[in-house]
Design a protein around this motif. Structure first.
Motif, PDB file in Angstrom:
ATOM      1  N   VAL A 280      -5.317  -1.121  12.432  1.00 43.14           N
ATOM      2  CA  VAL A 280      -5.886   0.065  11.786  1.00 43.14           C
ATOM      3  C   VAL A 280      -7.174   0.438  12.507  1.00 43.14           C
ATOM      4  O   VAL A 280      -8.061  -0.402  12.677  1.00 43.14           O
ATOM      5  N   PRO A 281      -7.319   1.679  12.958  1.00 47.11           N
ATOM      6  CA  PRO A 281      -8.531   2.080  13.694  1.00 47.11           C
ATOM      7  C   PRO A 281      -9.798   1.819  12.892  1.00 47.11           C
ATOM      8  O   PRO A 281      -9.849   2.054  11.680  1.00 47.11           O
ATOM      9  N   ALA A 282     -10.802   1.326  13.569  1.00 44.39           N
ATOM     10  CA  ALA A 282     -12.051   0.960  12.896  1.00 44.39           C
ATOM     11  C   ALA A 282     -12.730   2.156  12.256  1.00 44.39           C
ATOM     12  O   ALA A 282     -13.438   2.012  11.255  1.00 44.39           O
ATOM     13  N   ASP A 283     -12.516   3.356  12.805  1.00 42.51           N
ATOM     14  CA  ASP A 283     -13.201   4.526  12.259  1.00 42.51           C
ATOM     15  C   ASP A 283     -12.399   5.229  11.168  1.00 42.51           C
ATOM     16  O   ASP A 283     -12.815   6.277  10.672  1.00 42.51           O
ATOM     17  N   ALA A 284     -11.259   4.671  10.786  1.00 40.01           N
ATOM     18  CA  ALA A 284     -10.483   5.265   9.691  1.00 40.01           C
ATOM     19  C   ALA A 284     -11.282   5.170   8.401  1.00 40.01           C
ATOM     20  O   ALA A 284     -11.723   4.094   8.016  1.00 40.01           O
ATOM     21  N   ASP A 285     -11.481   6.319   7.738  1.00 40.14           N
ATOM     22  CA  ASP A 285     -12.280   6.309   6.514  1.00 40.14           C
ATOM     23  C   ASP A 285     -11.432   6.469   5.253  1.00 40.14           C
ATOM     24  O   ASP A 285     -11.957   6.477   4.146  1.00 40.14           O
ATOM     25  N   LEU A 286     -10.121   6.573   5.406  1.00 40.64           N
ATOM     26  CA  LEU A 286      -9.177   6.498   4.288  1.00 40.64           C
ATOM     27  C   LEU A 286      -7.907   5.862   4.819  1.00 40.64           C
ATOM     28  O   LEU A 286      -7.334   6.357   5.798  1.00 40.64           O
ATOM     29  N   VAL A 287      -7.482   4.766   4.200  1.00 40.88           N
ATOM     30  CA  VAL A 287      -6.287   4.039   4.640  1.00 40.88           C
ATOM     31  C   VAL A 287      -5.355   3.887   3.451  1.00 40.88           C
ATOM     32  O   VAL A 287      -5.785   3.505   2.359  1.00 40.88           O
ATOM     33  N   VAL A 288      -4.062   4.194   3.671  1.00 42.46           N
ATOM     34  CA  VAL A 288      -3.056   4.090   2.615  1.00 42.46           C
ATOM     35  C   VAL A 288      -1.988   3.104   3.050  1.00 42.46           C
ATOM     36  O   VAL A 288      -1.449   3.208   4.165  1.00 42.46           O
ATOM     37  N   ILE A 289      -1.659   2.172   2.165  1.00 42.06           N
ATOM     38  CA  ILE A 289      -0.614   1.199   2.448  1.00 42.06           C
ATOM     39  C   ILE A 289       0.078   0.829   1.146  1.00 42.06           C
ATOM     40  O   ILE A 289      -0.540   0.800   0.079  1.00 42.06           O
ATOM     41  N   GLY A 290       1.376   0.563   1.211  1.00 38.73           N
ATOM     42  CA  GLY A 290       2.140   0.137   0.045  1.00 38.73           C
ATOM     43  C   GLY A 290       2.265  -1.376  -0.006  1.00 38.73           C
ATOM     44  O   GLY A 290       2.320  -2.029   1.035  1.00 38.73           O
ATOM     45  N   ASN A 291       2.316  -1.929  -1.215  1.00 37.35           N
ATOM     46  CA  ASN A 291       2.454  -3.374  -1.356  1.00 37.35           C
ATOM     47  C   ASN A 291       3.077  -3.732  -2.710  1.00 37.35           C
ATOM     48  O   ASN A 291       2.424  -3.582  -3.731  1.00 37.35           O
ATOM     49  N   PRO A 292       4.316  -4.252  -2.732  1.00 33.06           N
ATOM     50  CA  PRO A 292       5.243  -4.330  -1.597  1.00 33.06           C
ATOM     51  C   PRO A 292       5.607  -2.931  -1.116  1.00 33.06           C
ATOM     52  O   PRO A 292       5.579  -1.972  -1.870  1.00 33.06           O
TER      53      PRO A 292
END
Length: 347
Positions: free
Chosen positions: A132-144
Motif C-alpha cells: 500500500v503506498p505510503a502516501d495513501a490517505d484513505l485505504v479500503v480493504i475487506g476482511n474476510p
C-alpha cells in the motif's frame, strides 16, 4: 463496462434467475429465521411514527462493548461506502483488490481518483501492508475479503494505520468466521472505520441494515452527509433482535456450520492449491464462499445455468479475469446436487 473495463456495478443478484439454485449470492441459506420475521412483523404497528434509533444503538453497543456514539446505522453496508466517499476528500484513496466493488464505485461516483493495490493469487491473495503506498490517505480493504474468502491478520491491518490516514475495513462477512478472531471492532487504531452488515448472516438484503463502528469524530463526519431517517423502523427492530444473546448464539453456530459446509464443498470440488486440478483455489478460504479458477469458466457458468445452478462470475472484480468463479457455501444436500452437475459440466 466501467472503471477500466471492470463492471463495478455488477453484483451476484444479477446472476440469479427463476428456477435456479442460488450459489451466486452470499446470503446464508434458510434465512431470515422465523423468530426474526416475527420481530420485524411486530414492528409494523409503529410505521406511523418516525424511526427512533436509540434502542438499536444501545443494543449494538452492548453487543460490541462500545459506546453508542461510536456507531452509525446505515441502510446496509453499501450506504456506508457512499457516506465515506461524500464525507472525506482524500488526495490518494486506495482500494485493495480483488474485493467488493461497491467501495471503489462509490469513491469514483463522488469524483475521487482511485488507485488500486492488486493482491495476487500466487501469494494466496494475502495482504502485504508494504504494497500500500505510503502516501495513501484513505485505504479500503475487506476482511474476510469478498470474493477471495481470505481472512487477513489483524496485525497486518494494524500496520496500515497512519495518523493522517483513514483505514476502512469492510467486515460484512466477519460474523461468518467462528469467533471473529481478526475483527478490529473496538481496536484503538487512529482513523479506523469498521463496516458491519446484518444482511448476510440473517438474510436481510431486502431490508437493508448495517452499521459503522469508528471514533465519535469520524461518526460525526459521516452522519453529517447522511439523510434523515436512513434506517426504517422494521430494520431497526431487526438490528435489535440480531444483537441479543439468542441471535449471537445462533450466529456462532451458523459460523461453525459454514466452516463445515465450506470444507465439504472444497473437498467435492477437488480443488488444489497448485493449480493442477479441474478447479483451483488460492489461499485459505474463511468466508461463506469460495473463489475458483477454472479453464473455460465462462462456458462452465453458462452450462451450470442450463442445468439449474447460478454461480457468480469473477471477471467484474479488479484483479481477476474471465477464468474465475465465486461459489457460495450451502448445506451439504445442496452442495451434493451442485457437485454432480459441476463434474458433468467439466467432463
Amino acid at each position: 463496462m466501467t472503471a477500466d473495463e471492470f463492471d463495478l456495478d455488477h453484483h451476484g443478484d444479477l446472476e440469479v434467475g427463476n428456477g435456479l439454485v442460488d450459489l451466486a449470492v452470499n446470503v446464508r441459506a434458510g434465512t431470515p429465521p422465523a423468530w426474526l420475521v416475527e420481530e420485524i412483523t411486530a414492528s409494523l404497528a409503529d410505521l406511523a411514527s418516525y424511526p427512533r434509533q436509540d434502542a438499536t444503538l444501545a443494543a449494538i453497543a452492548t453487543r460490541h462493548g462500545c459506546d453508542p456514539d461510536e456507531l452509525l446505522l446505515t441502510s446496509g453496508a453499501a450506504e456506508a461506502f457512499v457516506l465515506i466517499a461524500r464525507a472525506f476528500r482524500p488526495k490518494h484513496p486506495v482500494v485493495v483488490h480483488p474485493q467488493f466493488t461497491e467501495p471503489e464505485a462509490a469513491l469514483r461516483s463522488a469524483g475521487h481518483l482511485v488507485d488500486r493495490v492488486i493482491l495476487r493469487p500466487e501469494d494466496g491473495f494475502v495482504l502485504d501492508p508494504r504494497a500500500v503506498p505510503a502516501d495513501a490517505d484513505l485505504v479500503v480493504i475487506g476482511n474476510p475479503t469478498n470474493p477471495t474468502s481470505v481472512l487477513h491478520r489483524a496485525d497486518d491491518l494494524r500496520e496500515l494505520a497512519r495518523p493522517d490516514r483513514i483505514l476502512v475495513v469492510d467486515e460484512a462477512f466477519m460474523d461468518a468466521v467462528p469467533g471473529e478472531p481478526e475483527s478490529l471492532v473496538g481496536a484503538s487504531i487512529p482513523g479506523l472505520i469498521v463496516i458491519r452488515s446484518l444482511t448476510k448472516t440473517w438474510g436481510l438484503a431486502g431490508l437493508r441494515i448495517g452499521y459503522v463502528v469508528a471514533a465519535p469524530g469520524l461518526i460525526e463526519q459521516l452522519a453529517a452527509v447522511q439523510p434523515q431517517w436512513p434506517v426504517s423502523t422494521p430494520a431497526l427492530a431487526a438490528a435489535i433482535a440480531c444483537s441479543n444473546k439468542r441471535a449471537l448464539d445462533e450466529s456462532a453456530q451458523a459460523a461453525l456450520d459454514i466452516d463445515r459446509q465450506r470444507a465439504y464443498l472444497l473437498d467435492g470440488l477437488a480443488c488444489t492449491t497448485d493449480a493442477t486440478g479441474p478447479g483451483s483455489t488460492y489461499g485459505v478460504a474463511r468466508g461463506p464462499f469460495v473463489l475458483v479458477r477454472v479453464e473455460g469458466a465462462v462456458g462452465v457458468r453458462e452450462a451450470l445455468r442450463e442445468r439449474g445452478f447460478a454461480v457468480r462470475r469473477g471477471d467484474t472484480f479488479p484483479g481477476l479475469g474471465p477464468e474465475w468463479l465465486r461459489i457460495a457455501v450451502r448445506p451439504e444436500a445442496v452442495t451434493d446436487g451442485f457437485l454432480k452437475v459441476w463434474r458433468d459440466v467439466l467432463g
